[in-house]
Design a protein around this motif. Structure first.
Motif, PDB file in Angstrom:
ATOM      1  N   ARG A  69       0.841  -1.208   0.000  1.00 60.81           N
ATOM      2  CA  ARG A  69       0.000   0.000   0.000  1.00 60.81           C
ATOM      3  C   ARG A  69       0.876   1.259   0.000  1.00 60.81           C
ATOM      4  NH1 ARG A  69      -2.304  -0.755   4.471  1.00 60.81           N
ATOM      5  NH2 ARG A  69      -4.247  -1.732   3.773  1.00 60.81           N
ATOM      6  N   ILE A  70       1.897   1.266   0.870  1.00 59.22           N
ATOM      7  CA  ILE A  70       2.803   2.423   0.937  1.00 59.22           C
ATOM      8  C   ILE A  70       3.521   2.609  -0.402  1.00 59.22           C
ATOM      9  CG2 ILE A  70       4.912   3.300   2.022  1.00 59.22           C
ATOM     10  CD1 ILE A  70       3.992   1.852   4.605  1.00 59.22           C
ATOM     11  N   ALA A  71       3.972   1.491  -1.005  1.00 56.56           N
ATOM     12  CA  ALA A  71       4.694   1.563  -2.282  1.00 56.56           C
ATOM     13  C   ALA A  71       3.816   2.163  -3.375  1.00 56.56           C
ATOM     14  CB  ALA A  71       5.163   0.162  -2.691  1.00 56.56           C
ATOM     15  N   LEU A  72       2.549   1.748  -3.427  1.00 57.22           N
ATOM     16  CA  LEU A  72       1.636   2.245  -4.458  1.00 57.22           C
ATOM     17  C   LEU A  72       1.296   3.721  -4.242  1.00 57.22           C
ATOM     18  CD1 LEU A  72      -0.796  -0.806  -4.763  1.00 57.22           C
ATOM     19  CD2 LEU A  72       0.941  -0.099  -6.406  1.00 57.22           C
ATOM     20  N   LEU A  73       1.071   4.099  -2.992  1.00 60.32           N
ATOM     21  CA  LEU A  73       0.755   5.507  -2.705  1.00 60.32           C
ATOM     22  C   LEU A  73       1.944   6.412  -3.024  1.00 60.32           C
ATOM     23  CD1 LEU A  73      -1.246   5.133   0.634  1.00 60.32           C
ATOM     24  CD2 LEU A  73      -2.162   5.780  -1.604  1.00 60.32           C
ATOM     25  N   GLU A  74       3.145   5.929  -2.706  1.00 61.76           N
ATOM     26  CA  GLU A  74       4.341   6.712  -3.037  1.00 61.76           C
ATOM     27  C   GLU A  74       4.540   6.828  -4.544  1.00 61.76           C
ATOM     28  OE1 GLU A  74       7.685   5.025  -1.046  1.00 61.76           O
ATOM     29  OE2 GLU A  74       7.277   6.072   0.842  1.00 61.76           O
ATOM     30  N   ALA A  75       4.021   5.856  -5.285  1.00 66.87           N
ATOM     31  CA  ALA A  75       4.134   5.878  -6.745  1.00 66.87           C
ATOM     32  C   ALA A  75       3.044   6.723  -7.392  1.00 66.87           C
ATOM     33  CB  ALA A  75       4.077   4.456  -7.299  1.00 66.87           C
ATOM     34  N   ASP A  76       2.236   7.421  -6.574  1.00 63.67           N
ATOM     35  CA  ASP A  76       1.194   8.325  -7.079  1.00 63.67           C
ATOM     36  C   ASP A  76      -0.008   7.593  -7.657  1.00 63.67           C
ATOM     37  OD1 ASP A  76       1.339  10.941  -6.515  1.00 63.67           O
ATOM     38  OD2 ASP A  76       2.386  11.573  -8.318  1.00 63.67           O
ATOM     39  N   VAL A  77      -0.230   6.361  -7.257  1.00 63.51           N
ATOM     40  CA  VAL A  77      -1.426   5.641  -7.701  1.00 63.51           C
ATOM     41  C   VAL A  77      -2.634   6.205  -6.953  1.00 63.51           C
ATOM     42  CG1 VAL A  77      -2.518   3.370  -7.880  1.00 63.51           C
ATOM     43  CG2 VAL A  77      -0.043   3.585  -8.121  1.00 63.51           C
ATOM     44  N   ALA A  78      -3.749   6.366  -7.656  1.00 64.94           N
ATOM     45  CA  ALA A  78      -4.949   6.950  -7.067  1.00 64.94           C
ATOM     46  C   ALA A  78      -5.422   6.121  -5.868  1.00 64.94           C
ATOM     47  CB  ALA A  78      -6.055   7.051  -8.110  1.00 64.94           C
ATOM     48  N   LEU A  79      -5.875   6.805  -4.814  1.00 68.27           N
ATOM     49  CA  LEU A  79      -6.255   6.140  -3.559  1.00 68.27           C
ATOM     50  C   LEU A  79      -7.345   5.079  -3.755  1.00 68.27           C
ATOM     51  CD1 LEU A  79      -5.888   5.918  -0.520  1.00 68.27           C
ATOM     52  CD2 LEU A  79      -7.531   7.790  -0.240  1.00 68.27           C
ATOM     53  N   PRO A  80      -8.427   5.347  -4.536  1.00 64.63           N
ATOM     54  CA  PRO A  80      -9.447   4.300  -4.722  1.00 64.63           C
ATOM     55  C   PRO A  80      -8.874   3.038  -5.370  1.00 64.63           C
ATOM     56  CG  PRO A  80     -10.270   6.433  -5.483  1.00 64.63           C
ATOM     57  CD  PRO A  80      -8.822   6.601  -5.211  1.00 64.63           C
ATOM     58  N   VAL A  81      -7.932   3.221  -6.278  1.00 66.96           N
ATOM     59  CA  VAL A  81      -7.305   2.074  -6.947  1.00 66.96           C
ATOM     60  C   VAL A  81      -6.474   1.275  -5.944  1.00 66.96           C
ATOM     61  CG1 VAL A  81      -5.713   1.368  -8.782  1.00 66.96           C
ATOM     62  CG2 VAL A  81      -7.258   3.298  -9.151  1.00 66.96           C
ATOM     63  N   VAL A  82      -5.751   1.979  -5.086  1.00 62.78           N
ATOM     64  CA  VAL A  82      -4.922   1.307  -4.072  1.00 62.78           C
ATOM     65  C   VAL A  82      -5.805   0.489  -3.129  1.00 62.78           C
ATOM     66  CG1 VAL A  82      -3.338   1.651  -2.139  1.00 62.78           C
ATOM     67  CG2 VAL A  82      -3.120   3.069  -4.182  1.00 62.78           C
ATOM     68  N   LYS A  83      -6.910   1.087  -2.689  1.00 66.98           N
ATOM     69  CA  LYS A  83      -7.814   0.381  -1.754  1.00 66.98           C
ATOM     70  C   LYS A  83      -8.351  -0.905  -2.369  1.00 66.98           C
ATOM     71  CE  LYS A  83      -9.434   4.274   1.067  1.00 66.98           C
ATOM     72  NZ  LYS A  83     -10.614   5.105   1.429  1.00 66.98           N
ATOM     73  N   ASP A  84      -8.826  -0.812  -3.627  1.00 68.79           N
ATOM     74  CA  ASP A  84      -9.379  -1.998  -4.290  1.00 68.79           C
ATOM     75  C   ASP A  84      -8.292  -3.056  -4.502  1.00 68.79           C
ATOM     76  OD1 ASP A  84     -11.791  -0.714  -4.380  1.00 68.79           O
ATOM     77  OD2 ASP A  84     -11.629  -0.108  -6.489  1.00 68.79           O
ATOM     78  N   PHE A  85      -7.101  -2.593  -4.853  1.00 70.61           N
ATOM     79  CA  PHE A  85      -5.995  -3.508  -5.126  1.00 70.61           C
ATOM     80  C   PHE A  85      -5.605  -4.274  -3.869  1.00 70.61           C
ATOM     81  CE2 PHE A  85      -1.466  -4.497  -5.467  1.00 70.61           C
ATOM     82  CZ  PHE A  85      -1.405  -5.100  -6.706  1.00 70.61           C
ATOM     83  N   ILE A  86      -5.414  -3.551  -2.769  1.00 67.40           N
ATOM     84  CA  ILE A  86      -4.997  -4.190  -1.512  1.00 67.40           C
ATOM     85  C   ILE A  86      -6.070  -5.151  -1.016  1.00 67.40           C
ATOM     86  CG2 ILE A  86      -4.420  -3.771   0.906  1.00 67.40           C
ATOM     87  CD1 ILE A  86      -2.191  -3.052  -1.068  1.00 67.40           C
ATOM     88  N   ALA A  87      -7.329  -4.757  -1.137  1.00 66.35           N
ATOM     89  CA  ALA A  87      -8.429  -5.633  -0.688  1.00 66.35           C
ATOM     90  C   ALA A  87      -8.425  -6.938  -1.475  1.00 66.35           C
ATOM     91  CB  ALA A  87      -9.771  -4.912  -0.856  1.00 66.35           C
ATOM     92  N   ALA A  88      -8.210  -6.844  -2.800  1.00 67.67           N
ATOM     93  CA  ALA A  88      -8.201  -8.051  -3.636  1.00 67.67           C
ATOM     94  C   ALA A  88      -7.019  -8.945  -3.302  1.00 67.67           C
ATOM     95  CB  ALA A  88      -8.155  -7.645  -5.120  1.00 67.67           C
ATOM     96  N   VAL A  89      -5.838  -8.348  -3.075  1.00 67.62           N
ATOM     97  CA  VAL A  89      -4.641  -9.132  -2.753  1.00 67.62           C
ATOM     98  C   VAL A  89      -4.816  -9.851  -1.415  1.00 67.62           C
ATOM     99  CG1 VAL A  89      -2.192  -8.976  -2.131  1.00 67.62           C
ATOM    100  CG2 VAL A  89      -3.042  -7.733  -4.121  1.00 67.62           C
ATOM    101  N   LYS A  90      -5.310  -9.136  -0.403  1.00 67.48           N
ATOM    102  CA  LYS A  90      -5.478  -9.745   0.923  1.00 67.48           C
ATOM    103  C   LYS A  90      -6.506 -10.879   0.882  1.00 67.48           C
ATOM    104  CE  LYS A  90      -5.412  -7.294   4.699  1.00 67.48           C
ATOM    105  NZ  LYS A  90      -5.673  -6.291   5.730  1.00 67.48           N
ATOM    106  N   GLU A  91      -7.578 -10.660   0.148  1.00 63.78           N
ATOM    107  CA  GLU A  91      -8.625 -11.691   0.069  1.00 63.78           C
ATOM    108  C   GLU A  91      -8.094 -12.961  -0.596  1.00 63.78           C
ATOM    109  OE1 GLU A  91     -13.073 -12.363  -1.893  1.00 63.78           O
ATOM    110  OE2 GLU A  91     -12.094 -10.416  -2.029  1.00 63.78           O
ATOM    111  N   ARG A  92      -7.353 -12.783  -1.687  1.00 68.98           N
ATOM    112  CA  ARG A  92      -6.833 -13.945  -2.405  1.00 68.98           C
ATOM    113  C   ARG A  92      -5.698 -14.619  -1.641  1.00 68.98           C
ATOM    114  NH1 ARG A  92      -5.482 -12.943  -8.494  1.00 68.98           N
ATOM    115  NH2 ARG A  92      -4.972 -15.146  -8.207  1.00 68.98           N
ATOM    116  N   ALA A  93      -4.855 -13.823  -0.973  1.00 70.23           N
ATOM    117  CA  ALA A  93      -3.722 -14.398  -0.243  1.00 70.23           C
ATOM    118  C   ALA A  93      -4.178 -15.249   0.936  1.00 70.23           C
ATOM    119  CB  ALA A  93      -2.795 -13.290   0.238  1.00 70.23           C
ATOM    120  N   SER A  94      -5.301 -14.873   1.538  1.00 65.03           N
ATOM    121  CA  SER A  94      -5.791 -15.630   2.689  1.00 65.03           C
ATOM    122  C   SER A  94      -6.838 -16.659   2.291  1.00 65.03           C
ATOM    123  CB  SER A  94      -6.400 -14.670   3.728  1.00 65.03           C
ATOM    124  OG  SER A  94      -7.443 -13.923   3.142  1.00 65.03           O
TER     125      SER A  94
END
Length: 516
Positions: free
Chosen positions: A35-60
Motif C-alpha cells: 500500500r505504501i509503495a503504491l501511494l508513493e508511486a502516485d497511484v490513485a487512492l481508490p485504486v490502491v484500496k481496491d488492489f490491496i483488498a483483492a490481494v489480501k482476500e486472495r492471499a488468505s
C-alpha cells in the motif's frame, strides 16, 4: 519510471523469503508495504484500496497453493492483480470495415500529441501495412502545423495542412475537408491531431467535440503525459465526461516520474491503455501489454517484448548461418566480423540499457545499467575495423606488435585491444555452448537447459573442479566452491540459492557494463 515502485515491492517480498507458511500477520504486513509503495508511486487512492483488498482476500483464501513458497504465492497474486488494474488483456485498434479508419488524438498541450501522431502513423505503416495520412487540426499552438509536417516527413507519411495555423483557420472545417481528401486519394487511416490547452476549459472541450462530430472517429485516443501523476486521472475524467475517448496513450514513459498514472487511468476511467511512448525517436512506440508491464514492475523482465524486438532487428537467414558457425568446430568458425555484425544487429533493437532492462532480474544491476556508456560499443567497432581481414578471421594471430598497431589505428590503448580479444573468446565459448544445447559453461545441472542434467553432468562438474583446483595448498584453501543448487532450484548466479540478492551477471555482460 517504475524503478522506485519495483524496489519497494521487492523489499516487501523479501521479508517473506524463508518463511514456511503464510500467516495472517505476514499478509497484513506485506499488504501494508505494498500500500505504501503504491501511494508513493502516485497511484490513485481508490485504486490502491481496491488492489490491496483483492490481494489480501486472495492471499488468505483458496488461491494459496502448497507448491509455492510464501513469497512466490504473494508475487503471483500481486502480478495477476496488477494485470487487472492495468486493463487485463491487450486491446487492439478498431479498424473501420470501409476505409478510411479515423483516429482522433485528444489531450492537453505538451502531452506529446503531435509527435505521437507521427509515431502512430509510422507504426501503422510498418506493422499493419496501412497508408496513413496526418491531419493538422491544431491551429492554435504556434508552429504546431509546421511541427506536424516535419514529423510526417520523418515518418514518411503525407500531412494534410490547408491552413497555416498560428491562430488562423477553422480546425473543424480542416477535419471535414480531410475526410474528402482521404477518400479521394484512398488513404486507409486518417490521424487527426487536435489542439490542446494548458488546462481543461470549456473552449477546448467544445472544439474537440465539434471535430469529433465532424469526422465521426472510429477511435478517440486520449494522450496523457505519464509524468504528471495524480492530475492525469483528473484530466482523463474531464475529457471522458466532455468529449469521450476509447483508449489511452501514455507518453513520456521513459521519464523519471513515479508512474502512478499508468496504474490508475484504466481502473478509474474504464478505458484501457493501448499504446506507450517511451522516447524521442519515432521508433520509441509500443503496444501496451498489461501482463508485460506488470512483469516489468515486479522485476521479472519482459522477455516477450525482447523477442519481438529481436525478430524485427535480426535477419533470420543470417542468424541461421551464425548459429551454424557456433555449432561447428567448437565455434571456431565464428569470427570477429560475425561478432561485429551481431553487435550491430543488437544495437538496432535500441539502447543496450533498455534491452538489458528487459531481462529477468535486471533490477539487481540497474546501477550498472545506468552507468553504462553506449560509446563503449563505438570503441569496440573502431578496434575491430582497425584490424586486417586476416586478424578478424583468426584473432589468435594478434600478437603484441599487431595490438599496438590496432590500438594506434583505432585511437585506443593496447589494453583495450587485448581486453576485446579476450572477451571475444569468452563470448564465443559461451555462445557456442548455448548453440550446441550444452547450457552455459560452468553451470552443470541447471534445470530447463538441454543437455545439462543427470549423472553425466555431475561427473563432468567434478572433473572440471578437480582440473581447475590450484596446486598450491594455500591458494586452494582460499578457493571457495559455490554451493550446489537444490533440486528444482536455480543456481545463485541466476537468482536462486540465496535469493535475488545473490544475483550475478555472466562475466561477459559484467565486462560490457563496466563491472569489476
Amino acid at each position: 519510471m517504475f524503478d522506485t515502485l519495483s524496489d519497494r515491492l521487492s523489499a516487501a517480498f523479501k521479508n517473506l523469503r524463508g518463511k514456511g507458511k503464510l500467516t495472517d500477520a505476514d499478509i497484513d504486513a506485506t499488504a501494508r508495504e505494498i500500500r505504501i509503495a503504491l501511494l508513493e508511486a502516485d497511484v490513485a487512492l481508490p485504486v490502491v484500496k481496491d488492489f490491496i483488498a483483492a490481494v489480501k482476500e486472495r492471499a488468505s483464501g483458496a488461491d494459496v497453493r502448497g507448491g509455492l513458497n510464501p513469497a512466490q504465492q504473494v508475487i503471483k497474486i500481486v502480478n495477476e492483480e496488477l494485470v487487472t488494474i492495468l486493463g487485463g488483456a491487450t486491446r487492439e485498434l478498431r479498424m473501420a470495415k470501409r476505409p478510411p479508419t479515423v483516429i482522433m488524438l485528444a489531450g492537453l498541450q505538451g502531452a506529446g500529441k503531435t509527435t505521437l501522431a507521427g509515431k502512430l502513423a509510422k507504426w501503422l505503416k510498418e506493422t499493419k501495412h496501412q497508408t496513413p495520412m496526418l491531419v493538422a487540426a491544431d491551429l492554435q499552438r504556434p508552429n504546431a502545423v509546421t511541427q506536424l509536417q516535419v514529423v510526417g516527413e520523418r515518418a514518411g507519411v503525407p500531412v494534410y495542412a490547408p491552413e497555416p495555423g498560428n491562430g488562423v483557420g477553422d480546425p473543424v472545417q480542416v477535419a471535414r475537408l480531410a475526410m474528402d481528401e482521404a477518400k479521394s486519394k484512398q488513404y486507409s487511416v486518417v490521424i487527426v491531431d487536435t489542439a490542446g490547452r494548458l488546462g481543461v476549459d470549456e473552449e477546448l472541450m467544445k472544439q474537440a467535440a465539434d471535430i469529433r462530430d465532424a469526422v465521426t472517429p472510429d477511435e478517440i485516443l486520449f494522450v496523457v503525459d505519464a509524468m504528471i501523476g495524480q492530475d492525469a486521472v483528473t484530466t482523463a475524467q474531464a475529457f471522458l465526461d466532455g468529449v469521450g475517448f476509447d483508449g489511452v496513450v501514455l507518453s513520456k514513459l521513459d521519464g523519471d516520474a513515479r508512474g502512478g498514472a499508468a496504474l490508475s487511468i484504466a481502473q478509474v476511467t474504464g478505458r484501457q491503455v493501448m499504446f506507450a511512448s517511451n522516447g524521442e525517436k519515432l521508433e520509441d512506440f509500443d503496444v501496451f501489454h498489461p501482463d508485460r508491464m506488470a512483469s516489468r514492475i515486479l522485476g521479472m523482465g519482459d522477455v516477450m517484448s525482447l523477442i519481438e524486438q529481436a525478430e524485427k532487428s535480426f535477419d533470420a537467414e543470417e542468424a541461421a548461418k551464425t548459429a551454424a558457425k557456433l555449432q561447428k568446430r567448437g565455434g571456431k568458425d565464428f569470427t570477429l566480423d560475425d561478432f561485429l555484425a551481431q553487435m550491430q544487429s543488437v544495437r538496432k533493437m535500441g539502447p543496450l540499457t533498455k534491452i538489458f532492462g528487459m531481462l529477468p532480474g535486471a533490477s539487481q544491476f540497474k546501477d550498472q545499467l545506468e552507468n553504462f556508456d553506449e560509446r563503449e560499443i563505438d570503441r569496440i567497432e573502431a578496434v575491430i575495423h582497425s584490424m586486417t581481414p586476416a586478424e578478424r578471421n583468426d584473432p589468435n594471430i594478434i600478437n603484441g606488435s599487431r595490438r599496438a598497431r590496432i590500438a594506434k589505428g583505432s585511437g585506443t590503448e593496447v589494453a583495450t585491444v587485448s581486453g576485446l580479444v579476450e572477451r571475444f573468446f569468452e563470448a564465443r565459448k559461451m555462445m557456442s555452448a548455448m548453440a550446441s544445447g550444452k547450457g552455459l559453461p560452468g553451470m552443470p545441472g541447471m534445470p530447463g537447459m538441454p543437455g545439462t542434467g543427470g549423472k553425466k553432468a555431475k561427473q563432468q562438474a567434478k572433473k572440471t573442479k578437480a582440473k581447475r583446483g590450484s596446486g598450491n595448498p594455500a591458494k586452494r584453501a582460499n578457493q571457495v566452491e559455490p554451493a550446489a543448487p537444490q533440486p528444482g532450484q536455480l543456481p545463485a548466479a541466476f537468482g536462486g540459492g540465496a535469493g535475488a540478492d545473490g544475483f550475478e551477471l555472466p562475466d561477459e555482460l559484467k565486462n560490457m557494463l563496466g563491472g569489476k
